[in-house]
Design a protein around this motif. Structure first.
Motif, PDB file in Angstrom:
ATOM      1  N   GLN A 111       0.827  -1.207   0.000  1.00  0.00           N
ATOM      2  CA  GLN A 111       0.000   0.000   0.000  1.00  0.00           C
ATOM      3  C   GLN A 111       0.861   1.258   0.000  1.00  0.00           C
ATOM      4  N   SER A 112       1.943   1.244   0.786  1.00  0.00           N
ATOM      5  CA  SER A 112       2.846   2.392   0.810  1.00  0.00           C
ATOM      6  C   SER A 112       3.523   2.568  -0.554  1.00  0.00           C
ATOM      7  N   PHE A 113       3.937   1.473  -1.146  1.00  0.00           N
ATOM      8  CA  PHE A 113       4.565   1.507  -2.478  1.00  0.00           C
ATOM      9  C   PHE A 113       3.609   2.125  -3.495  1.00  0.00           C
ATOM     10  N   MET A 114       2.353   1.680  -3.487  1.00  0.00           N
ATOM     11  CA  MET A 114       1.379   2.180  -4.452  1.00  0.00           C
ATOM     12  C   MET A 114       0.988   3.628  -4.188  1.00  0.00           C
ATOM     13  N   THR A 115       1.027   4.062  -2.931  1.00  0.00           N
ATOM     14  CA  THR A 115       0.692   5.451  -2.618  1.00  0.00           C
ATOM     15  C   THR A 115       1.580   6.405  -3.411  1.00  0.00           C
ATOM     16  N   GLU A 116       2.859   6.077  -3.529  1.00  0.00           N
ATOM     17  CA  GLU A 116       3.769   6.914  -4.317  1.00  0.00           C
ATOM     18  C   GLU A 116       3.668   6.603  -5.808  1.00  0.00           C
ATOM     19  N   LEU A 117       3.629   5.316  -6.162  1.00  0.00           N
ATOM     20  CA  LEU A 117       3.607   4.930  -7.570  1.00  0.00           C
ATOM     21  C   LEU A 117       2.373   5.455  -8.295  1.00  0.00           C
ATOM     22  N   SER A 118       1.255   5.580  -7.569  1.00  0.00           N
ATOM     23  CA  SER A 118      -0.021   5.979  -8.183  1.00  0.00           C
ATOM     24  C   SER A 118       0.052   7.344  -8.846  1.00  0.00           C
ATOM     25  N   LYS A 119       1.025   8.163  -8.456  1.00  0.00           N
ATOM     26  CA  LYS A 119       1.166   9.503  -9.043  1.00  0.00           C
ATOM     27  C   LYS A 119       1.649   9.451 -10.485  1.00  0.00           C
ATOM     28  N   TYR A 120       2.173   8.309 -10.905  1.00  0.00           N
ATOM     29  CA  TYR A 120       2.850   8.231 -12.192  1.00  0.00           C
ATOM     30  C   TYR A 120       2.239   7.229 -13.166  1.00  0.00           C
ATOM     31  N   GLY A 156      -3.396  -7.515  -5.982  1.00  0.00           N
ATOM     32  CA  GLY A 156      -4.667  -7.189  -5.352  1.00  0.00           C
ATOM     33  C   GLY A 156      -4.545  -6.031  -4.368  1.00  0.00           C
ATOM     34  N   TYR A 157      -3.526  -6.074  -3.526  1.00  0.00           N
ATOM     35  CA  TYR A 157      -3.303  -4.984  -2.573  1.00  0.00           C
ATOM     36  C   TYR A 157      -3.025  -3.670  -3.301  1.00  0.00           C
ATOM     37  N   MET A 158      -2.225  -3.742  -4.370  1.00  0.00           N
ATOM     38  CA  MET A 158      -1.905  -2.522  -5.114  1.00  0.00           C
ATOM     39  C   MET A 158      -3.150  -1.943  -5.782  1.00  0.00           C
ATOM     40  N   PHE A 159      -3.961  -2.819  -6.370  1.00  0.00           N
ATOM     41  CA  PHE A 159      -5.159  -2.338  -7.046  1.00  0.00           C
ATOM     42  C   PHE A 159      -6.125  -1.699  -6.045  1.00  0.00           C
ATOM     43  N   GLY A 160      -6.282  -2.345  -4.890  1.00  0.00           N
ATOM     44  CA  GLY A 160      -7.168  -1.787  -3.868  1.00  0.00           C
ATOM     45  C   GLY A 160      -6.715  -0.414  -3.397  1.00  0.00           C
ATOM     46  N   GLN A 161      -5.412  -0.258  -3.191  1.00  0.00           N
ATOM     47  CA  GLN A 161      -4.881   1.040  -2.756  1.00  0.00           C
ATOM     48  C   GLN A 161      -5.012   2.095  -3.843  1.00  0.00           C
ATOM     49  N   TYR A 162      -4.758   1.721  -5.096  1.00  0.00           N
ATOM     50  CA  TYR A 162      -4.908   2.658  -6.209  1.00  0.00           C
ATOM     51  C   TYR A 162      -6.353   3.125  -6.315  1.00  0.00           C
ATOM     52  N   LYS A 163      -7.291   2.189  -6.208  1.00  0.00           N
ATOM     53  CA  LYS A 163      -8.718   2.511  -6.290  1.00  0.00           C
ATOM     54  C   LYS A 163      -9.129   3.480  -5.174  1.00  0.00           C
ATOM     55  N   ARG A 164      -8.604   3.240  -3.962  1.00  0.00           N
ATOM     56  CA  ARG A 164      -8.930   4.106  -2.829  1.00  0.00           C
ATOM     57  C   ARG A 164      -8.375   5.511  -3.048  1.00  0.00           C
ATOM     58  N   LEU A 165      -7.137   5.591  -3.564  1.00  0.00           N
ATOM     59  CA  LEU A 165      -6.510   6.891  -3.773  1.00  0.00           C
ATOM     60  C   LEU A 165      -7.177   7.686  -4.892  1.00  0.00           C
ATOM     61  N   ARG A 166      -7.550   6.992  -5.959  1.00  0.00           N
ATOM     62  CA  ARG A 166      -8.134   7.686  -7.113  1.00  0.00           C
ATOM     63  C   ARG A 166      -9.639   7.879  -7.003  1.00  0.00           C
ATOM     64  N   GLY A 167     -10.286   7.069  -6.168  1.00  0.00           N
ATOM     65  CA  GLY A 167     -11.737   7.176  -6.052  1.00  0.00           C
ATOM     66  C   GLY A 167     -12.451   6.756  -7.320  1.00  0.00           C
ATOM     67  N   ALA A 168     -11.823   5.853  -8.064  1.00  0.00           N
ATOM     68  CA  ALA A 168     -12.412   5.387  -9.324  1.00  0.00           C
ATOM     69  C   ALA A 168     -11.965   3.958  -9.581  1.00  0.00           C
ATOM     70  N   TYR A 169     -12.799   3.215 -10.292  1.00  0.00           N
ATOM     71  CA  TYR A 169     -12.482   1.824 -10.625  1.00  0.00           C
ATOM     72  C   TYR A 169     -11.878   1.791 -12.020  1.00  0.00           C
ATOM     73  N   GLU A 170     -10.559   1.888 -12.100  1.00  0.00           N
ATOM     74  CA  GLU A 170      -9.841   1.887 -13.376  1.00  0.00           C
ATOM     75  C   GLU A 170      -9.178   0.520 -13.552  1.00  0.00           C
ATOM     76  N   ALA A 171      -9.942  -0.430 -14.077  1.00  0.00           N
ATOM     77  CA  ALA A 171      -9.454  -1.813 -14.148  1.00  0.00           C
ATOM     78  C   ALA A 171      -8.171  -1.932 -14.959  1.00  0.00           C
ATOM     79  N   GLY A 172      -8.001  -1.054 -15.950  1.00  0.00           N
ATOM     80  CA  GLY A 172      -6.867  -1.180 -16.839  1.00  0.00           C
ATOM     81  C   GLY A 172      -5.557  -0.646 -16.308  1.00  0.00           C
ATOM     82  N   VAL A 173      -5.500  -0.215 -15.048  1.00  0.00           N
ATOM     83  CA  VAL A 173      -4.271   0.368 -14.511  1.00  0.00           C
ATOM     84  C   VAL A 173      -3.222  -0.680 -14.150  1.00  0.00           C
ATOM     85  N   LEU A 174      -3.637  -1.910 -13.894  1.00  0.00           N
ATOM     86  CA  LEU A 174      -2.729  -3.009 -13.560  1.00  0.00           C
ATOM     87  C   LEU A 174      -3.167  -4.251 -14.328  1.00  0.00           C
TER      88      LEU A 174
END
Length: 460
Positions: free
Chosen positions: A160-169, A189-207
């Motif tokens: 989750q910490s890794f994705m918090t930073e990676l999600s910016k890019y 799964g953990y990365m997708f869940g954290q990305y979804k929480r940070l973005r507030g959107a379900y972007e299936a194609g991000v991973l």
């Protein structure tokens, strides 16, 4: 007036001088990054005939541009272990080249991860992705985090910490990571869940590499291993050979190895050895794949436990010794540089007919030269290992269309892609004067598609 032969010699010399000059600059600008230097040298050596025949690539400075990442991101990853102690790791993402599509490449969690390894993997990914024919550029990422021995809670907090930073890019049309060593379905799964929480959107194609229940693709788990075998199958068929009745060694016992073994067995081969980072097992009667799957995928145990259930098999400490076992086909599917020139000479002396690289750069340059000089059929990683990213691209297509294809549909597309990669590599090798050299053929075929796209897009 110069003869045609003299003109050709001058063109070749100019191309060779250009390649050597750029490579020296690469080494000066990237000191002590030995894995990166190795990957660059292997590709550069193959491209001399391209620059000799098409000097426009030299005039456009394509080599200087393509070897420099568009973006290299390094970041801190703080997380808390189960004892409440704060830990710090280093995260990386290289966005290498987007000439033919958004960045695409896996994330690796392993203590060996550093800038050199991430750049070597990302550089290779450019050409691998190009070879698939799919609209995807090259990228790679990871962290020097060791998931072994960590609890699910620790892995979740780190990821989750890794994705918090990676999600910016990253994003579905920008950069689409996947898994690699140390990053499987749980971590995705953990990365997708954290990305979804940070973005507030379900972007299936991000991973890609997601679970089937939330946008993943059937066949993705098997893709890299199956793809390697499909490529080697086509290579063997071209020479009147086949997997049927052949003895096979597969290094590793992770995802790629397991499914390379499975497909080879389905094609009639007898797999007699596999390994992990501690040692290898040799089962003369044939590896029992169900036992390996249970030990590695379900129970998370080490490969030495195989012999507790199969007492006629042998376990040997040290994984490099696996290459001393005589075989018809060797599939290195573990990690980079696992076959050196000494191991390659042993394989050749023991009668190996074909090598298929399922891992990223598993053979050293010296080992590759041994195989090529001995006329061993050799399937290089950037071609034979492309099945995983090929099916990741198919997962992206399904996500964009809000569709889910059957396993059979995905597998058929994978086989077609790997067959096309083989024949395009053969064609390029022959066209540029290196018949049957798939290292040269794959490098050239992958390079030209990207280089042509870079030229028409201008100096960017």
């Amino acid at each position: 007036m110069q003869t045609l032969e003299e003109v050709k010699n001058n063109e070749t010399k100019a191309a060779l001088d250009y390649v050597n000059e750029v490579f020296e600059v690469v080494k000066l600008r990237n000191p002590n990054e030995f894995e990166f230097h190795q990957a660059v040298e292997e590709i550069f050596d193959s491209l001399v005939p391209v620059f000799s025949k098409h000097p426009k690539y030299m005039h456009q400075g394509i080599l200087e541009r393509i070897v420099e990442p568009e973006r290299l991101i390094t970041f801190r990853v703080p997380w808390t272990d189960d004892k409440g102690k704060v830990q710090i790791n280093r995260g990386f993402r290289v966005q290498y080249n987007s000439a033919i599509g958004p960045y695409k490449g896996g994330i690796r969690f392993h203590p060996s991860v550093n800038a050199s390894i991430i750049k070597f993997l990302g550089f290779e990914q450019i050409f691998k992705n190009s070879l698939t024919g799919q609209p995807i550029g090259g990228g790679k990422g990871g962290a020097d985090f060791n998931p072994k021995g960590k609890s699910d809670g620790e892995i979740m907090r780190f990821t989750q910490s890794f994705m918090t930073e990676l999600s910016k890019y990253i994003g579905p049309d920008t950069d689409i990571p996947a898994g690699d060593i140390g990053v499987g379905a749980r971590e995705i799964g953990y990365m997708f869940g954290q990305y979804k929480r940070l973005r507030g959107a379900y972007e299936a194609g991000v991973l890609t590499g997601k679970g089937i229940g939330y946008g993943g693709s059937l066949g993705r788990t098997e893709a890299t291993g199956y793809g390697t075998v499909y490529f080697v199958e086509e290579m063997l068929k071209d020479k009147g050979l086949s997997f049927k009745g052949s003895t096979v060694i597969v290094s590793g016992s992770g995802n790629v190895s397991i499914y390379a073994m499975e497909k080879a067995m389905q094609l009639g081969a007898k797999v007699i050895a596999c390994s992990d980072s501690n040692g290898y097992v040799y089962d003369e009667s044939g590896i029992n794949l169900e036992t390996v799957k249970r030990l590695k995928e379900v129970e998370g145990k080490r490969i030495y436990e195989y012999v507790l259930e199969h007492p006629f098999a042998q376990y040997v400490e040290g994984c490099s010794g696996i290459w001393s076992i005589p075989c018809d086909i060797a599939l290195p599917c573990a990690t980079q540089n696992e076959i050196n020139d000494c191991s390659a000479k042993v394989l050749v002396a023991n009668g190996v007919k074909a090598i298929g690289e399922g891992a990223n750069m598993p053979s050293t340059l010296a080992a590759i030269n041994v195989f090529l000089e001995s006329d061993i059929l050799f399937a290089p990683a950037k071609a034979a290992n492309a099945g995983g990213v090929a099916v990741s691209s198919l997962e992206m297509a399904q996500n964009s269309a809000r569709l889910a294809w059957s396993f059979e549909e995905v597998d058929a597309k994978l086989r077609s892609i790997m067959t096309n990669i083989y024949h395009n590599s053969v064609k390029a090798a022959k066209e540029y004067g290196y018949p049957d050299n798939l290292v040269v053929g794959a490098n050239i075929a992958g390079f030209i598609r990207v280089a042509d796209a870079m030229i028409v897009q201008g100096v960017v």
